[in-house]
Design an enzyme around this catalytic site. Structure first.
Site, PDB file in Angstrom:
ATOM      1  CG  ASN A 173     -22.914  -7.196   5.936  1.00 24.84           C
ATOM      2  OD1 ASN A 173     -22.534  -6.322   6.716  1.00 24.84           O
ATOM      3  ND2 ASN A 173     -22.239  -7.532   4.848  1.00 24.84           N
ATOM      4  CD1 TRP A 174     -27.800  -4.815   9.855  1.00 21.76           C
ATOM      5  CD2 TRP A 174     -27.665  -3.232  11.433  1.00 21.76           C
ATOM      6  NE1 TRP A 174     -28.813  -5.032  10.754  1.00 21.76           N
ATOM      7  CE2 TRP A 174     -28.749  -4.077  11.737  1.00 21.76           C
ATOM      8  CE3 TRP A 174     -27.383  -2.172  12.296  1.00 21.76           C
ATOM      9  CZ2 TRP A 174     -29.564  -3.880  12.858  1.00 21.76           C
ATOM     10  CZ3 TRP A 174     -28.183  -1.973  13.417  1.00 21.76           C
ATOM     11  CH2 TRP A 174     -29.268  -2.818  13.691  1.00 21.76           C
ATOM     12  CE  LYS A 175     -23.330  -5.388   2.277  1.00 25.23           C
ATOM     13  NZ  LYS A 175     -23.273  -5.496   0.822  1.00 25.23           N
TER      14      LYS A 175
ATOM     15  CG  HIS B 185     -18.675  -8.782   2.722  1.00 25.11           C
ATOM     16  ND1 HIS B 185     -18.614  -7.931   1.644  1.00 25.11           N
ATOM     17  CD2 HIS B 185     -19.968  -9.158   2.843  1.00 25.11           C
ATOM     18  CE1 HIS B 185     -19.837  -7.802   1.135  1.00 25.11           C
ATOM     19  NE2 HIS B 185     -20.668  -8.541   1.850  1.00 25.11           N
TER      20      HIS B 185
ATOM     21  CD  GLU C 105     -19.727  -4.745   0.386  1.00 22.52           C
ATOM     22  OE1 GLU C 105     -19.822  -4.469   1.595  1.00 22.52           O
ATOM     23  OE2 GLU C 105     -20.730  -4.998  -0.332  1.00 22.52           O
TER      24      GLU C 105
ATOM     25  CD  GLU D   3     -22.483 -12.250   1.029  1.00 19.78           C
ATOM     26  OE1 GLU D   3     -23.597 -11.954   1.440  1.00 19.78           O
ATOM     27  OE2 GLU D   3     -21.497 -11.501   1.138  1.00 19.78           O
TER      28      GLU D   3
ATOM     29  N   GLY E 134     -25.882  -6.320  -3.723  1.00 23.52           N
ATOM     30  CA  GLY E 134     -26.326  -4.934  -3.831  1.00 23.52           C
ATOM     31  C   GLY E 134     -26.780  -4.540  -5.224  1.00 23.52           C
TER      32      GLY E 134
ATOM     33  CB  SER F   3     -29.951  -9.160  -4.572  1.00 25.19           C
ATOM     34  OG  SER F   3     -29.035  -8.153  -4.981  1.00 25.19           O
TER      35      SER F   3
ATOM     36  N   GLY G 155     -27.886  -8.032   3.097  1.00 24.92           N
ATOM     37  CA  GLY G 155     -27.377  -6.667   3.159  1.00 24.92           C
ATOM     38  C   GLY G 155     -28.531  -5.675   3.176  1.00 24.92           C
ATOM     39  N   GLY G 156     -28.851  -5.159   1.993  1.00 23.52           N
ATOM     40  CA  GLY G 156     -29.858  -4.100   1.875  1.00 23.52           C
ATOM     41  C   GLY G 156     -31.139  -4.366   2.654  1.00 23.52           C
TER      42      GLY G 156
HETATM   43  P1  PGA Z   1     -27.112  -7.430  -0.402  1.00 22.19           P
HETATM   44  O1  PGA Z   1     -25.730  -7.677   0.355  1.00 22.19           O
HETATM   45  O2  PGA Z   1     -28.159  -8.259   0.282  1.00 22.19           O
HETATM   46  O3  PGA Z   1     -27.365  -5.952  -0.273  1.00 22.19           O
HETATM   47  O4  PGA Z   1     -26.916  -7.851  -1.818  1.00 22.19           O
HETATM   48  C1  PGA Z   1     -25.379  -8.948   0.827  1.00 22.19           C
HETATM   49  C2  PGA Z   1     -24.007  -8.896   1.444  1.00 22.19           C
HETATM   50  O5  PGA Z   1     -23.121  -8.227   0.887  1.00 22.19           O
HETATM   51  O6  PGA Z   1     -23.756  -9.514   2.492  1.00 22.19           O
END
Ligand code: PGA
Length: 247
Positions: free
Chosen positions: A9-11, A94, A96, A166, A172, A212, A233-234
């Protein structure tokens, strides 16, 4: 046996030219992976990244989608648009989007239905906040989210949904859920799918962990029986993503 699925997930990261460069860097590192591999990129990066992914083993995903096909919905993107651009997956719900953009389960149910009807694979996210975990309502909350988001689907449709668990407190933050915490919830999600759609659907549906997840902890998380993949994500923006895919 469920095929594992590792999605990045490149956000809201990577301009179109940066996205093309990152995709070109990562594709050879994940070539020949046993798992399904997906890059979920920002909307504006979809068209150029689709070119890079053509003929590779990497699938293309979007991070959001509206449930109408077209019309006066300024700023939104529809399922037919995604399909025409070569997208196969779409992240829906998601935390977010739920948190910053006010998406609720009634809206998400419409989005899930539209994605499935269009032939896209939804990666449907759920997960509790730290406060909810401390109150002891994690499983109740996730049941409510998923029962609402999946309402009205047939068993065949439900089996095509990828569910991403999640925990919001792990996203994050560098605070990964322990593999036992992640397994507890992913197991409960599979039990819920069994209750709603039966054993066969529960065995077929793929459940990811996200929050994470990285090259160092992926193998342990993925060793759990109900964790079929990861939403990353990251670590999806670095060559470390390939270590997760290998795990
Ligand atoms: P993260 O994000 O790996 O940076 O914690 C995961 C996500 O929000 O899909």
């Amino acid at each position: 046996m469920r095929k594992r699925i590792i999605a990045g997930n490149w956000k809201m990261n990577m301009t179109p030219s940066q996205a093309v460069a990152l995709a070109k860097e990562l594709v050879p590192l994940v070539a020949g992976a046993e798992a399904d591999v997906v890059f979920c990129v920002p909307a504006i990066d979809i068209v150029p990244v689709a070119e890079v992914l053509k003929g590779t083993n990497v699938g293309l995903g979007a991070q959001n989608m509206y449930f109408e096909d077209k019309g006066a919905f300024t700023g939104e993107i529809s399922a037919p648009m995604l399909l025409d651009a070569g997208v196969q997956y779409v992240i829906l719900g998601h935390s977010e989007r739920r948190g910053y953009f006010g998406e609720d389960d009634v809206l998400l149910n419409k989005k899930v239905k539209k994605a499935l009807a269009a032939g896209l694979t939804p990666i449907l996210c759920c997960g509790e906040s730290l406060e909810q975990r401390e109150l002891g309502v994690t499983l109740d909350f996730i049941r409510l989210q998923l029962k609402s988001d999946l309402a009205g689907l047939s068993a065949e449709e439900a089996a095509r949904v990828v569910i991403a668990y999640e925990p919001i407190w792990a996203i994050g933050t560098g605070k990964t859920a322990t593999s036992d915490q992640a397994q507890e919830v992913c197991g409960a999600i599979r039990a819920l799918i069994c209750e709603l759609y039966g054993e066969e659907t529960a065995e077929a549906v793929r459940i990811q962990y996200g929050g994470s997840m990285n090259g160092g902890n992926a193998a342990e998380l993925l060793s759990k029986p109900d964790i079929d993949g990861g939403l990353i994500g990251g670590a999806s923006l670095k060559t470390e993503f390939a270590q997760v895919v290998k795990a």
